[in-house]
Design an enzyme around this catalytic site. Structure first.
Site, PDB file in Angstrom:
ATOM      1  N   SER A   1      41.793  -5.860   9.038  1.00 12.52           N
ATOM      2  CA  SER A   1      42.447  -6.142   7.751  1.00 12.52           C
ATOM      3  C   SER A   1      43.602  -5.159   7.640  1.00 12.52           C
ATOM      4  O   SER A   1      43.634  -4.153   8.364  1.00 12.52           O
ATOM      5  CB  SER A   1      41.447  -5.885   6.614  1.00 12.52           C
ATOM      6  OG  SER A   1      42.111  -5.832   5.369  1.00 12.52           O
TER       7      SER A   1
ATOM      8  N   TYR B   1      34.823  -1.213   2.622  1.00 11.31           N
ATOM      9  CA  TYR B   1      35.622  -2.245   3.293  1.00 11.31           C
ATOM     10  C   TYR B   1      36.632  -1.577   4.229  1.00 11.31           C
ATOM     11  O   TYR B   1      36.740  -1.912   5.410  1.00 11.31           O
ATOM     12  CB  TYR B   1      36.322  -3.114   2.245  1.00 11.31           C
ATOM     13  CG  TYR B   1      37.048  -4.309   2.818  1.00 11.31           C
ATOM     14  CD1 TYR B   1      36.360  -5.464   3.187  1.00 11.31           C
ATOM     15  CD2 TYR B   1      38.424  -4.282   3.005  1.00 11.31           C
ATOM     16  CE1 TYR B   1      37.029  -6.554   3.724  1.00 11.31           C
ATOM     17  CE2 TYR B   1      39.102  -5.374   3.540  1.00 11.31           C
ATOM     18  CZ  TYR B   1      38.392  -6.507   3.890  1.00 11.31           C
ATOM     19  OH  TYR B   1      39.056  -7.584   4.428  1.00 11.31           O
TER      20      TYR B   1
HETATM   21  P1  NAD Z   1      35.582 -15.944   2.781  1.00 15.75           P
HETATM   22  O1  NAD Z   1      34.643 -15.217   1.878  1.00 15.75           O
HETATM   23  O2  NAD Z   1      36.536 -16.914   2.207  1.00 15.75           O
HETATM   24  O3  NAD Z   1      34.778 -16.627   3.979  1.00 15.75           O
HETATM   25  C1  NAD Z   1      33.878 -15.840   4.730  1.00 15.75           C
HETATM   26  C2  NAD Z   1      32.884 -16.723   5.451  1.00 15.75           C
HETATM   27  O4  NAD Z   1      31.986 -15.856   6.181  1.00 15.75           O
HETATM   28  C3  NAD Z   1      32.016 -17.549   4.507  1.00 15.75           C
HETATM   29  O5  NAD Z   1      31.842 -18.841   5.028  1.00 15.75           O
HETATM   30  C4  NAD Z   1      30.701 -16.775   4.454  1.00 15.75           C
HETATM   31  O6  NAD Z   1      29.580 -17.611   4.179  1.00 15.75           O
HETATM   32  C5  NAD Z   1      30.647 -16.188   5.852  1.00 15.75           C
HETATM   33  N1  NAD Z   1      29.839 -14.963   5.953  1.00 15.75           N
HETATM   34  C6  NAD Z   1      29.945 -13.861   5.183  1.00 15.75           C
HETATM   35  N2  NAD Z   1      29.025 -12.950   5.560  1.00 15.75           N
HETATM   36  C7  NAD Z   1      28.335 -13.497   6.592  1.00 15.75           C
HETATM   37  C8  NAD Z   1      27.255 -13.049   7.389  1.00 15.75           C
HETATM   38  N3  NAD Z   1      26.669 -11.864   7.171  1.00 15.75           N
HETATM   39  N4  NAD Z   1      26.802 -13.853   8.375  1.00 15.75           N
HETATM   40  C9  NAD Z   1      27.365 -15.075   8.582  1.00 15.75           C
HETATM   41  N5  NAD Z   1      28.370 -15.566   7.840  1.00 15.75           N
HETATM   42  C10 NAD Z   1      28.856 -14.771   6.844  1.00 15.75           C
HETATM   43  O7  NAD Z   1      36.408 -14.768   3.530  1.00 15.75           O
HETATM   44  P2  NAD Z   1      37.798 -14.847   4.313  1.00 15.75           P
HETATM   45  O8  NAD Z   1      38.870 -14.455   3.387  1.00 15.75           O
HETATM   46  O9  NAD Z   1      37.895 -16.076   5.099  1.00 15.75           O
HETATM   47  O10 NAD Z   1      37.581 -13.594   5.292  1.00 15.75           O
HETATM   48  C11 NAD Z   1      37.194 -13.761   6.636  1.00 15.75           C
HETATM   49  C12 NAD Z   1      37.407 -12.427   7.346  1.00 15.75           C
HETATM   50  O11 NAD Z   1      38.779 -12.047   7.219  1.00 15.75           O
HETATM   51  C13 NAD Z   1      36.591 -11.282   6.764  1.00 15.75           C
HETATM   52  O12 NAD Z   1      36.181 -10.418   7.809  1.00 15.75           O
HETATM   53  C14 NAD Z   1      37.592 -10.581   5.866  1.00 15.75           C
HETATM   54  O13 NAD Z   1      37.288  -9.228   5.666  1.00 15.75           O
HETATM   55  C15 NAD Z   1      38.855 -10.743   6.682  1.00 15.75           C
HETATM   56  N6  NAD Z   1      40.085 -10.613   5.913  1.00 15.75           N
HETATM   57  C16 NAD Z   1      40.468 -11.566   5.024  1.00 15.75           C
HETATM   58  C17 NAD Z   1      41.649 -11.395   4.326  1.00 15.75           C
HETATM   59  C18 NAD Z   1      42.152 -12.421   3.385  1.00 15.75           C
HETATM   60  O14 NAD Z   1      43.222 -12.211   2.812  1.00 15.75           O
HETATM   61  N7  NAD Z   1      41.486 -13.542   3.186  1.00 15.75           N
HETATM   62  C19 NAD Z   1      42.413 -10.230   4.497  1.00 15.75           C
HETATM   63  C20 NAD Z   1      41.981  -9.278   5.403  1.00 15.75           C
HETATM   64  C21 NAD Z   1      40.823  -9.479   6.120  1.00 15.75           C
END
Ligand code: NAD
Length: 260
Positions: free
Chosen positions: A145, A158
């Protein structure tokens, strides 16, 4: 010809957000998919909507919590049983936790964030790397991230977990590059997914849309990122076109992390 034609790709957290968008882009590029999520209903829905768009897609779904080491070993074994190999791993599942200043942070939530974002990412690599070593080929994309490059107010576990992901990425690159395994991480800024929508609710519970607009205004591009933009970068990093990039944490944030 798709960039991932007949490549076996595991995606964790595939039911929504960045994992789902990348699953769609990988399906468009001809991948054989193994999709993992702990939300069974959403995972089934994701499989259905991918097949609606790409009826020839091959999809194995496994309900698993990435912080459960036994469940991780099982999804890896089941993928190898079905497809015989693993070419690419999008190690994406993660959570944000609740926002609070460091000294007030709830320790149980802190541990949960570390369990999923750090240990979950580690378990995936622990069981997939040996499969890739036998093939002398593999591509791993971990999800850090911008919070894995810089600090983010009120998100200590985080930020700690995402810096750890970036560190593990460097180590995997050093230790397994000789085995044909290239490991990189992406560092998304704010990409419009359910996780980020939830974060804006925490920043401004009365008016989350205002928090979103302010965040977009601070970005050089004056907008947030889209999940499909991340999917395109990840598909490149999972493909053979990515042949000499190893151990990098690549920001996809409209350039925002260059500012201070
Ligand atoms: P989201 O919450 O929209 O989707 C996450 C998905 O992961 C969901 O389907 C959830 O059910 C699944 N999940 C969560 N914990 C889990 C576990 N323990 N085992 C199995 N499945 C699990 O999140 P997102 O925004 O798509 O984020 C995905 C990744 O990207 C994460 O690692 C997040 O930290 C990272 N990220 C996202 C952003 C952003 O802007 N969206 C920015 C930086 C990093």
């Amino acid at each position: 010809m798709g960039k991932l034609k007949d490549k076996v790709i595991i995606i964790t957290g595939a039911a929504m957000g960045l994992g789902y968008a990348t699953a769609l882009e990988a399906a468009r590029n001809g991948a054989l998919l193994s999709l993992i999520d702990y939300n069974a209903d959403l995972l089934a829905k994701a499989e259905k909507t991918i097949l609606e768009q790409y009826p020839d897609a091959k999809i194995l779904t496994t309900v698993a919590d990435v912080s459960d080491e036994t469940a991780v070993k099982k999804y890896v074994d089941e993928t190898v049983k079905k497809y015989g190999r693993i070419d690419g791993f999008y190690n994406n599942a993660g959570i944000e936790g609740r926002q609070a200043p460091m000294a007030d942070y709830d320790v149980d939530i802190f541990k949960k964030v570390i369990d999923i974002n750090l240990l979950g990412v580690y378990y995936g690599m622990r069981y997939i790397i040996p499969v890739m070593q036998k093939q002398n080929y593999g591509r791993i994309v971990n999800v850090a991230s911008v919070g894995g490059i810089r600090g983010v107010l009120n998100q200590t576990p985080y930020v700690a977990s995402k810096h750890a992901v970036s560190g593990m990425t460097k180590n995997a690159a050093l230790e397994y590059g000789r085995d044909g395994i290239l490991t990189n991480a992406i560092a998304p800024g704010a990409i419009l997914t359910p996780m980020v929508a939830e974060a804006f609710k925490q920043v401004n519970p009365a008016d989350p849309k205002k928090a979103e607009a302010e965040y977009a205004q601070a970005n050089p591009t004056k907008r947030l990122g889209l999940p499909e933009e991340v999917g395109k970068l990840v598909v490149f990093l999972l493909s053979e076109d990515c042949s000499y990039v190893n151990g990098q944490t690549i920001a996809i944030d409209g350039g925002q992390s260059n500012s201070y």
